[in-house]
Write an enzyme that holds these catalytic residues in place. Structure first.
Site, PDB file in Angstrom:
ATOM      1  N   HIS A 160       1.023  -1.221   0.297  1.00 32.67           N
ATOM      2  CA  HIS A 160       0.489   0.242  -0.252  1.00 32.67           C
ATOM      3  C   HIS A 160       0.382   1.645  -0.101  1.00 32.67           C
ATOM      4  CE1 HIS A 160      -3.249   2.776   0.678  1.00 32.67           C
ATOM      5  NE2 HIS A 160      -4.064   2.021   1.834  1.00 32.67           N
ATOM      6  N   HIS A 173      -2.229  -2.162  -9.671  1.00 35.97           N
ATOM      7  CA  HIS A 173      -2.438  -1.147  -8.951  1.00 35.97           C
ATOM      8  C   HIS A 173      -4.205  -2.720  -8.840  1.00 35.97           C
ATOM      9  CE1 HIS A 173      -6.493   0.880  -7.200  1.00 35.97           C
ATOM     10  NE2 HIS A 173      -4.367   2.340  -6.954  1.00 35.97           N
ATOM     11  N   ASP A 227       2.770   6.033  -6.225  1.00 33.50           N
ATOM     12  CA  ASP A 227       3.708   5.589  -5.458  1.00 33.50           C
ATOM     13  C   ASP A 227       5.167   5.376  -6.371  1.00 33.50           C
ATOM     14  OD1 ASP A 227       2.185   5.899  -3.305  1.00 33.50           O
ATOM     15  OD2 ASP A 227       1.789   3.756  -3.460  1.00 33.50           O
TER      16      ASP A 227
HETATM   17  N1  CMC Z   1       5.573  -6.435  -9.849  1.00 33.99           N
HETATM   18  C1  CMC Z   1       5.601  -7.654 -10.915  1.00 33.99           C
HETATM   19  N2  CMC Z   1       4.536  -7.982 -10.820  1.00 33.99           N
HETATM   20  C2  CMC Z   1       3.735  -7.687 -10.462  1.00 33.99           C
HETATM   21  C3  CMC Z   1       3.044  -5.851  -9.841  1.00 33.99           C
HETATM   22  C4  CMC Z   1       4.439  -5.684  -9.875  1.00 33.99           C
HETATM   23  N3  CMC Z   1       3.893  -4.532  -8.894  1.00 33.99           N
HETATM   24  N4  CMC Z   1       1.882  -6.203 -10.046  1.00 33.99           N
HETATM   25  C5  CMC Z   1       0.777  -7.463 -10.071  1.00 33.99           C
HETATM   26  N5  CMC Z   1       1.954  -7.899 -10.752  1.00 33.99           N
HETATM   27  C6  CMC Z   1       1.635  -9.019 -11.281  1.00 33.99           C
HETATM   28  C7  CMC Z   1       1.327 -10.336 -10.293  1.00 33.99           C
HETATM   29  O1  CMC Z   1       2.302 -10.704 -10.062  1.00 33.99           O
HETATM   30  C8  CMC Z   1       0.264 -11.476 -10.925  1.00 33.99           C
HETATM   31  O2  CMC Z   1       0.919 -12.054 -11.914  1.00 33.99           O
HETATM   32  P1  CMC Z   1      -0.088 -13.798 -11.791  1.00 33.99           P
HETATM   33  O3  CMC Z   1      -0.978 -13.404 -12.281  1.00 33.99           O
HETATM   34  O4  CMC Z   1       1.126 -14.402 -12.565  1.00 33.99           O
HETATM   35  O5  CMC Z   1       0.475 -14.784 -10.069  1.00 33.99           O
HETATM   36  C9  CMC Z   1      -0.544 -10.339 -11.600  1.00 33.99           C
HETATM   37  O6  CMC Z   1       0.445  -9.068 -11.740  1.00 33.99           O
HETATM   38  C10 CMC Z   1      -1.685  -9.787 -10.793  1.00 33.99           C
HETATM   39  O7  CMC Z   1      -1.884  -9.194  -9.055  1.00 33.99           O
HETATM   40  P2  CMC Z   1      -2.533  -9.289  -8.102  1.00 33.99           P
HETATM   41  O8  CMC Z   1      -0.873  -8.908  -7.342  1.00 33.99           O
HETATM   42  O9  CMC Z   1      -2.677 -10.484  -7.847  1.00 33.99           O
HETATM   43  O10 CMC Z   1      -3.402  -8.123  -8.172  1.00 33.99           O
HETATM   44  P3  CMC Z   1      -3.826  -7.561  -6.890  1.00 33.99           P
HETATM   45  O11 CMC Z   1      -4.849  -6.357  -7.424  1.00 33.99           O
HETATM   46  O12 CMC Z   1      -3.860  -8.144  -5.769  1.00 33.99           O
HETATM   47  O13 CMC Z   1      -2.212  -6.373  -6.847  1.00 33.99           O
HETATM   48  C11 CMC Z   1      -0.626  -5.107  -6.001  1.00 33.99           C
HETATM   49  C12 CMC Z   1      -2.177  -4.636  -6.313  1.00 33.99           C
HETATM   50  C13 CMC Z   1      -1.133  -3.347  -6.123  1.00 33.99           C
HETATM   51  C14 CMC Z   1      -0.862  -5.947  -4.038  1.00 33.99           C
HETATM   52  C15 CMC Z   1      -0.068  -5.062  -6.994  1.00 33.99           C
HETATM   53  O14 CMC Z   1       0.018  -5.067  -8.132  1.00 33.99           O
HETATM   54  C16 CMC Z   1       1.296  -5.645  -6.470  1.00 33.99           C
HETATM   55  O15 CMC Z   1       2.051  -6.036  -5.055  1.00 33.99           O
HETATM   56  N6  CMC Z   1       2.513  -4.478  -7.073  1.00 33.99           N
HETATM   57  C17 CMC Z   1       3.348  -3.305  -5.832  1.00 33.99           C
HETATM   58  C18 CMC Z   1       3.180  -2.663  -4.647  1.00 33.99           C
HETATM   59  C19 CMC Z   1       2.635  -1.543  -5.215  1.00 33.99           C
HETATM   60  O16 CMC Z   1       3.275  -0.679  -5.898  1.00 33.99           O
HETATM   61  N7  CMC Z   1       1.579  -0.740  -4.129  1.00 33.99           N
HETATM   62  C20 CMC Z   1       0.671   0.369  -4.734  1.00 33.99           C
HETATM   63  C21 CMC Z   1      -0.416   0.263  -4.264  1.00 33.99           C
HETATM   64  S1  CMC Z   1      -1.349   1.821  -5.402  1.00 33.99           S
HETATM   65  C22 CMC Z   1      -0.723   3.228  -4.800  1.00 33.99           C
HETATM   66  C23 CMC Z   1      -1.026   2.583  -2.718  1.00 33.99           C
HETATM   67  O17 CMC Z   1      -2.122   2.185  -2.334  1.00 33.99           O
HETATM   68  O18 CMC Z   1      -0.005   3.856  -1.972  1.00 33.99           O
END
Ligand code: CMC
Length: 374
Positions: free
Chosen positions: A221, A260, A311
């Site tokens: 987050h 996201h 971010d």
């Molecule tokens: N780097 C590499 N792969 C990613 C990333 C990333 N940043 N984000 C998503 N993926 C991949 C993930 O591994 C998954 O792949 P697979 O289907 O092969 O397992 C696929 O994309 C779907 O991702 P998810 O994690 O199931 O999607 P989600 O909606 O649960 O996650 C998230 C959203 C924000 C947790 C994730 O994108 C993430 O961990 N991002 C990095 C952390 C980040 O930047 N957070 C800030 C969020 S926005 C602003 C805020 O809230 O501060």
């Protein structure tokens, strides 16, 4: 019986809100109907804070009154200052923010009054005082004297002043103000949902915001803006960026500042923040992180089709402004207090205890054996 589990509540609509929405028709995050980027172009952060807390943009008179109140409430009690002085200097400033808001709850005479008017007054106090608490810790851990807030400064100017003892030029302050506007609110994200869940038991706003801060700290987050900077520092030079990010992706790393839950083809806040990141880099005559930014983004989109979230540009922007990396998420806090507070008030106005179910996958029923027979 199989139960359809929505892990992470993905895709589940749990309530209504009138505070913000990502509107597909304009492909943008909106606060109370206004696009966040239009607010960045036309308003200062205080106007947006008023909008989020009160529902409409303020008139000149309303803004003046709001600003007067915010400036009046900036000072901390002696006991809170003393507590901050005793906090170990190595503590993460997010934990300091969490502790400070919790202590503000101990000191607030209206803590148990959950009426809309009392909640708005308490929200204002938390909003005004939290930057002062954070800046005090910023100074103390560097062995410097705490700087008291000044009423002549805007919210953004005052934060710079309390941290650094001076206010930077107008363009830098505007870039900071824009980041605060973009961070102010984002519907049912993790920290806001935490605040609403705490509120749903009819608990108080200080508790809800204390919990929300703990939730925002995590790297999935708000903590992502700090992780972005750690990544950029590891990459060091633009020449290293392509190899570094490709290696990371080969190892299946999660790259912070990308992806996201809501936006799947780009976070609408990014273009605005990217523009201001560029402006700050130009003023600071340092394009290193901008170059790294562009290379990493290109590879992420090409290889994974995953776009940056807000971010990603805020991390290096705050770095160029001179903030320590572990202060990036606390800056997010001082802005998001507005969104959290609005959600706490909305939750109170239409409250239903948040209490989901879980599918049990533990042991079958078993009889307790007394200790000597186990
Ligand atoms: N780097 C590499 N792969 C990613 C990333 C990333 N940043 N984000 C998503 N993926 C991949 C993930 O591994 C998954 O792949 P697979 O289907 O092969 O397992 C696929 O994309 C779907 O991702 P998810 O994690 O199931 O999607 P989600 O909606 O649960 O996650 C998230 C959203 C924000 C947790 C994730 O994108 C993430 O961990 N991002 C990095 C952390 C980040 O930047 N957070 C800030 C969020 S926005 C602003 C805020 O809230 O501060």
């Amino acid at each position: 019986m199989t139960v359809d589990i929505k892990k992470g509540l993905m895709g589940v609509t749990v309530d209504e809100t009138g505070i913000s929405k990502v509107m597909p028709e304009i492909n943008s995050l909106t606060y109370r109907g206004y696009a966040a980027q239009d607010l960045c172009a036309n308003c200062e952060f205080e106007e947006v804070a008023y909008l989020i807390l009160n529902g409409n943009l303020p008139s000149k008179k309303e803004l003046k009154k709001f600003e007067k109140e915010e400036r009046k409430e900036r000072t901390l009690s002696k006991s809170l200052i003393n507590i901050i002085k005793q906090i170990p200097r190595k503590s993460h400033p997010m934990d300091v923010a969490r502790t400070a808001v919790s202590v503000m709850g101990l000191e607030d005479k209206e803590v148990t009054d959950n009426s809309p008017k009392a909640n708005l007054r308490k929200a204002m106090r938390i909003f005004s005082k939290t930057p002062t608490a954070l800046a005090a810790f910023y100074r103390l851990r560097k062995g410097k004297k705490i700087i008291a807030p000044k009423k002549k400064f805007t919210f953004a100017e005052n934060f710079f002043y309390m941290c650094f003892g001076k206010v930077p030029n107008k363009e830098i302050v505007k870039a900071f103000d824009v980041s605060l506007i973009l961070y102010a609110e984002h519907s049912f994200n993790v920290s806001t949902f935490t605040a609403r869940t705490i509120t749903s038991s009819l608990s108080d706003i200080h508790g809800a915001i204390t919990g929300a801060i703990a939730s925002l700290k995590g790297p999935l987050h708000g903590g992502a803006n700090e992780e972005v900077m750690h990544m950029m520092k590891k990459i060091k030079k633009p020449e290293n960026a392509d190899k570094w990010i490709n290696n990371a992706l080969n190892k299946k790393a999660v790259v912070m500042g990308f992806g996201h839950r809501v936006y799947k083809s780009g976070d609408s806040r990014v273009p605005t923040m990217r523009e201001y990141f560029g402006k700050v880099a130009k003023i600071k005559k340092d394009k290193t992180y901008e170059k790294i930014y562009d290379i990493v983004e290109k590879v992420m989109i090409k290889r994974k089709n995953i776009h940056p979230n807000v971010d990603y540009p805020t991390g290096p922007t705050y770095h160029l402004m001179g903030f320590d990396t572990d202060f990036f998420t606390p800056i997010f806090v001082i802005s998001r207090i507005t969104g959290w507070s609005a959600h706490v008030m909305e939750q109170h106005s239409t409250n239903k205890l948040i209490r989901p179910l879980a599918a049990y996958n533990g042991n079958k029923y078993r009889k307790v054996k007394v200790l000597k027979k186990r």
